[in-house]
Design a protein around this motif. Structure first.
Motif, PDB file in Angstrom:
ATOM      1  N   PHE A   1       0.859  -1.193   0.000  1.00 23.99           N
ATOM      2  CA  PHE A   1       0.000   0.000   0.000  1.00 23.99           C
ATOM      3  C   PHE A   1       0.894   1.241   0.000  1.00 23.99           C
ATOM      4  N   VAL A   2       0.416   2.307  -0.646  1.00 26.11           N
ATOM      5  CA  VAL A   2       1.238   3.522  -0.712  1.00 26.11           C
ATOM      6  C   VAL A   2       1.326   4.218   0.640  1.00 26.11           C
ATOM      7  N   ASP A   3       0.297   4.080   1.467  1.00 26.65           N
ATOM      8  CA  ASP A   3       0.366   4.628   2.828  1.00 26.65           C
ATOM      9  C   ASP A   3      -0.584   3.842   3.727  1.00 26.65           C
ATOM     10  N   GLU A   4      -0.628   4.216   5.006  1.00 24.41           N
ATOM     11  CA  GLU A   4      -1.455   3.479   5.976  1.00 24.41           C
ATOM     12  C   GLU A   4      -2.776   4.195   6.247  1.00 24.41           C
ATOM     13  N   ASP A   5      -3.072   5.227   5.444  1.00 25.71           N
ATOM     14  CA  ASP A   5      -4.190   6.119   5.774  1.00 25.71           C
ATOM     15  C   ASP A   5      -5.535   5.709   5.180  1.00 25.71           C
ATOM     16  N   GLY A   6      -5.543   4.738   4.279  1.00 25.20           N
ATOM     17  CA  GLY A   6      -6.778   4.458   3.540  1.00 25.20           C
ATOM     18  C   GLY A   6      -7.779   3.583   4.278  1.00 25.20           C
ATOM     19  N   GLY A   7      -7.427   3.175   5.519  1.00 20.62           N
ATOM     20  CA  GLY A   7      -8.301   2.239   6.223  1.00 20.62           C
ATOM     21  C   GLY A   7      -8.094   0.833   5.674  1.00 20.62           C
ATOM     22  N   ILE A   8      -6.853   0.330   5.807  1.00 22.54           N
ATOM     23  CA  ILE A   8      -6.491  -0.965   5.207  1.00 22.54           C
ATOM     24  C   ILE A   8      -7.233  -2.094   5.914  1.00 22.54           C
ATOM     25  N   ASP A   9      -7.930  -2.893   5.147  1.00 22.53           N
ATOM     26  CA  ASP A   9      -8.761  -3.952   5.719  1.00 22.53           C
ATOM     27  C   ASP A   9      -8.703  -5.187   4.824  1.00 22.53           C
ATOM     28  N   PHE A  10      -8.964  -6.339   5.444  1.00 20.89           N
ATOM     29  CA  PHE A  10      -9.096  -7.585   4.689  1.00 20.89           C
ATOM     30  C   PHE A  10     -10.576  -7.932   4.593  1.00 20.89           C
ATOM     31  N   GLU A  11     -10.901  -8.831   3.672  1.00 19.33           N
ATOM     32  CA  GLU A  11     -12.256  -9.380   3.588  1.00 19.33           C
ATOM     33  C   GLU A  11     -12.149 -10.848   3.217  1.00 19.33           C
ATOM     34  N   GLY A  12     -12.432 -11.712   4.170  1.00 15.80           N
ATOM     35  CA  GLY A  12     -12.372 -13.155   3.927  1.00 15.80           C
ATOM     36  C   GLY A  12     -13.608 -13.636   3.183  1.00 15.80           C
ATOM     37  N   GLU A  13     -13.379 -14.357   2.097  1.00 16.13           N
ATOM     38  CA  GLU A  13     -14.482 -14.762   1.226  1.00 16.13           C
ATOM     39  C   GLU A  13     -14.239 -16.142   0.623  1.00 16.13           C
ATOM     40  N   PHE A  14     -15.322 -16.706   0.094  1.00 18.45           N
ATOM     41  CA  PHE A  14     -15.234 -17.834  -0.815  1.00 18.45           C
ATOM     42  C   PHE A  14     -15.621 -17.349  -2.212  1.00 18.45           C
TER      43      PHE A  14
ATOM     44  N   GLN B   1     -10.838 -19.740  -2.164  1.00 16.58           N
ATOM     45  CA  GLN B   1     -10.915 -18.971  -0.919  1.00 16.58           C
ATOM     46  C   GLN B   1     -10.020 -17.747  -1.104  1.00 16.58           C
ATOM     47  N   LEU B   2     -10.490 -16.587  -0.695  1.00 15.97           N
ATOM     48  CA  LEU B   2      -9.772 -15.368  -1.070  1.00 15.97           C
ATOM     49  C   LEU B   2      -9.875 -14.262  -0.031  1.00 15.97           C
ATOM     50  N   ASN B   3      -8.981 -13.303  -0.190  1.00 14.12           N
ATOM     51  CA  ASN B   3      -8.989 -12.100   0.637  1.00 14.12           C
ATOM     52  C   ASN B   3      -9.143 -10.894  -0.281  1.00 14.12           C
ATOM     53  N   ASP B   4     -10.303 -10.277  -0.242  1.00 14.68           N
ATOM     54  CA  ASP B   4     -10.583  -9.111  -1.092  1.00 14.68           C
ATOM     55  C   ASP B   4     -10.181  -7.842  -0.339  1.00 14.68           C
ATOM     56  N   TRP B   5      -8.885  -7.530  -0.395  1.00 18.69           N
ATOM     57  CA  TRP B   5      -8.340  -6.369   0.307  1.00 18.69           C
ATOM     58  C   TRP B   5      -9.150  -5.109   0.002  1.00 18.69           C
ATOM     59  N   SER B   6      -9.346  -4.285   1.005  1.00 19.44           N
ATOM     60  CA  SER B   6     -10.155  -3.066   0.846  1.00 19.44           C
ATOM     61  C   SER B   6      -9.541  -1.896   1.575  1.00 19.44           C
ATOM     62  N   LEU B   7      -9.792  -0.715   1.039  1.00 19.66           N
ATOM     63  CA  LEU B   7      -9.392   0.535   1.691  1.00 19.66           C
ATOM     64  C   LEU B   7     -10.674   1.264   2.091  1.00 19.66           C
ATOM     65  N   ARG B   8     -10.987   1.231   3.367  1.00 14.29           N
ATOM     66  CA  ARG B   8     -12.318   1.628   3.826  1.00 14.29           C
ATOM     67  C   ARG B   8     -12.562   3.136   3.758  1.00 14.29           C
ATOM     68  N   THR B   9     -11.517   3.918   3.982  1.00 12.11           N
ATOM     69  CA  THR B   9     -11.709   5.371   3.919  1.00 12.11           C
ATOM     70  C   THR B   9     -12.071   5.785   2.497  1.00 12.11           C
ATOM     71  N   ILE B  10     -11.378   5.168   1.536  1.00 15.28           N
ATOM     72  CA  ILE B  10     -11.660   5.472   0.135  1.00 15.28           C
ATOM     73  C   ILE B  10     -13.022   4.898  -0.263  1.00 15.28           C
ATOM     74  N   ALA B  11     -13.341   3.707   0.245  1.00 14.64           N
ATOM     75  CA  ALA B  11     -14.630   3.080  -0.084  1.00 14.64           C
ATOM     76  C   ALA B  11     -15.795   3.972   0.345  1.00 14.64           C
ATOM     77  N   MET B  12     -15.623   4.628   1.482  1.00 14.99           N
ATOM     78  CA  MET B  12     -16.698   5.492   1.983  1.00 14.99           C
ATOM     79  C   MET B  12     -16.984   6.620   0.991  1.00 14.99           C
ATOM     80  N   ARG B  13     -15.920   7.142   0.360  1.00 18.52           N
ATOM     81  CA  ARG B  13     -16.119   8.156  -0.683  1.00 18.52           C
ATOM     82  C   ARG B  13     -16.679   7.524  -1.957  1.00 18.52           C
ATOM     83  N   GLU B  14     -16.100   6.403  -2.376  1.00 23.05           N
ATOM     84  CA  GLU B  14     -16.489   5.831  -3.668  1.00 23.05           C
ATOM     85  C   GLU B  14     -17.935   5.321  -3.677  1.00 23.05           C
ATOM     86  N   VAL B  15     -18.393   4.762  -2.564  1.00 20.36           N
ATOM     87  CA  VAL B  15     -19.757   4.223  -2.544  1.00 20.36           C
ATOM     88  C   VAL B  15     -20.779   5.343  -2.773  1.00 20.36           C
TER      89      VAL B  15
END
Lengths: 327, 327
Positions: free
Chosen positions: A130-143, A168-182
């Motif tokens: 990740f370019v920085d730690e500010d985006g709200g780095i999160d994992f998402e466990g999925e099938f 089985q997968l991890n759909d990495w997400s940036l939550r701060t950015i997601a809040m804007r994008e949604v």
């Protein structure tokens, strides 16, 4: 059958068949150079691959070797499409609160699925940059499931017959950015870095009774820096994988190798924990008035592994990744 | 240089170099089997491709033949990613009214880009199939760029240097479905069938002064069943292609061959007409109280061609497609 992909310098990697023990494998590139090619030519490849798998189980496969998951790419390093649902309603409802957006219309009756990038999937032990730690780095466990080609307008029953593999997968997400994008309505783009996959893709029959109703009835154990975050069960999907695939194919054909994801595994029973930090944080907010669990930082380690309800290890192997600074 | 792709039965097709006249071409597959491979190995391929192009212009290319756009696939039948912006603010603001959603936050200052499917692009003369006529079938005339690999966190200046090709495209849309999907926040999936491309992809230098500020300063002529719908100019993008590419690469690397689109070309000057029917319909609503222009039906024909401001034909050739019933 169980498949994995070793890095041989090519974009799609090299196809392996993996033994049920998880400890042995054999190069299958004489049948298909890579897993994408095997899926594109499934009619021709299935029988010889199954024969090779049987030989491997019987200890008769020439050239079998010790399987090293650390050498694996994602089973499909690139796929024609990556369409990820949000089929666990418990997760979706909590996330609407976490991302502070209005409840999604018809959320209980029409699947929501976003289109993700499918060109740069990461292997189970690859560092995730990740370019920085500010985006709200999160994992998402999925099938997820990998399908053969699906015609436009396919029914769920037709879609069910197209399912070739379970992953089985991890759909990495940036939550701060997601809040804007949604809020834009245009979906997730910057908020979705490369998705990561457990080393082994398995045909549905490998899961035995844990594969039923086109759902994966297994617990997804997730730990952050060795500490348990959740062990939610994949059976609680409101929409089956067949319904999700049919949703994706409603207005377009799907090419062989397309991957369709479940969305973050989530159970109404809070004892199951969570499969992402955002969900845990919103539960903390609801229960204690504040989110105490921080998002991920550089150096944090995320492990994921599916287990049968009796505790046995699932067929997919383990994701074990470290969050790092890009460049 | 100008490139096109003939159908040879393979997924990526066969690479051609096309003459500036648009009437002659030469097989370039001895240099790179297809355009995706040429982009993946651009350092090695650029000089020999330019030499072949020079030979073709000079009438010295062995094996040159008459170029038939009807035999073309999309220049890239599949691409690593397809990221489509909405960089014409006039279009975006009208569409917010058309889709009845709230204005997008920071629309003037942060690009909005959706992730599209990139595995099944259609050629310039391919019929475009739909399961029914009820989805609000619409076209969207756009320009796009094809990039080399781009590192995560690239600046707009770095992104500008990654631009290898310019393309012209029709981002088919289903407006009724889009109206539902935009409300989910998850973006467009069912509302975006296969995108179609004009036959020729051109290096930016081919556009002369019509390529400046990383924008395509050309008029996009669009007709439905032979009747003019619009001729809006591509120069009015609020964000340049360099800015759009940098936006897409903010949290992930882009692979060579990724396509980034402008969004529907749109001008504040209403005399320019529209590059999609939804925009025309909302203008009719605003000006006359009702939308009179219907969405597309089976049998309708859509033509698109870019022209320089002096009226000369652009390098991309013509999209000429018919809407048909699937299966």
């Amino acid at each position: 059958m169980r498949f994995a992909t070793y890095d041989d310098g090519s974009i799609d990697g090299r196809l392996l068949v993996v033994a049920r023990s998880g400890s042995r494998a054999v190069d299958a590139s004489a049948i298909a150079p890579n897993l994408l090619a095997a899926l594109q030519h499934w009619q021709a490849c299935e029988t010889p691959l199954r024969r090779l798998s049987d030989d491997l189980e019987a200890g008769k496969a020439a050239g079998a070797f010790s399987f090293e998951p650390a050498r694996c790419l994602a089973p499909l390093p690139r796929a024609p499409q990556w369409c990820d649902g949000s089929a666990f309603l418990n997760h979706g409802r909590l996330m609407a609160q976490a991302l502070k957006h209005a409840p999604i219309p018809d959320f209980d009756t029409i699947p929501v699925v976003y289109q993700g990038a499918s060109d740069d999937f990461l292997g189970p032990h690859a560092d995730i940059p990740f370019v920085d730690e500010d985006g709200g780095i999160d994992f998402e466990g999925e099938f997820g499931v990998v399908v053969d080609q699906v015609e436009m307008g396919a029914t769920p029953a037709e879609a069910a017959r197209s399912i070739r593999l379970v992953v089985q997968l991890n759909d990495w997400s940036l939550r701060t950015i997601a809040m804007r994008e949604v809020r834009t309505g245009f979906g997730f783009l910057q908020s979705k870095p490369s998705t990561s996959f457990a080393p082994v893709a398995a045909t549905p029959d490998e899961l035995g009774s844990a594969w039923r109703d086109e759902r994966v009835h297994m617990n997804l154990l997730i730990a952050r820096n060795g500490e348990r975050v959740g062990s939610a069960n994949g059976g609680e999907m409101a929409f089956s994988f067949a319904q999700l695939v049919a949703h994706c194919a409603a207005t377009r054909r799907l090419k062989a190798g397309t991957i369709v994801g479940s969305g973050t595994v989530s159970n109404a029973d809070r004892a199951a924990g969570s499969s992402c930090l955002a969900e845990r944080r919103i539960i903390e907010m609801i229960e204690a008035g504040e989110a105490r669990t921080p998002f991920l930082k550089f150096g944090d380690r995320v492990e994921m592994q599916a287990r049968y309800s009796d505790g046995r290890e699932g067929p997919f192997g383990r994701i074990d990744q470290k969050v790092v600074a890009a460049r």
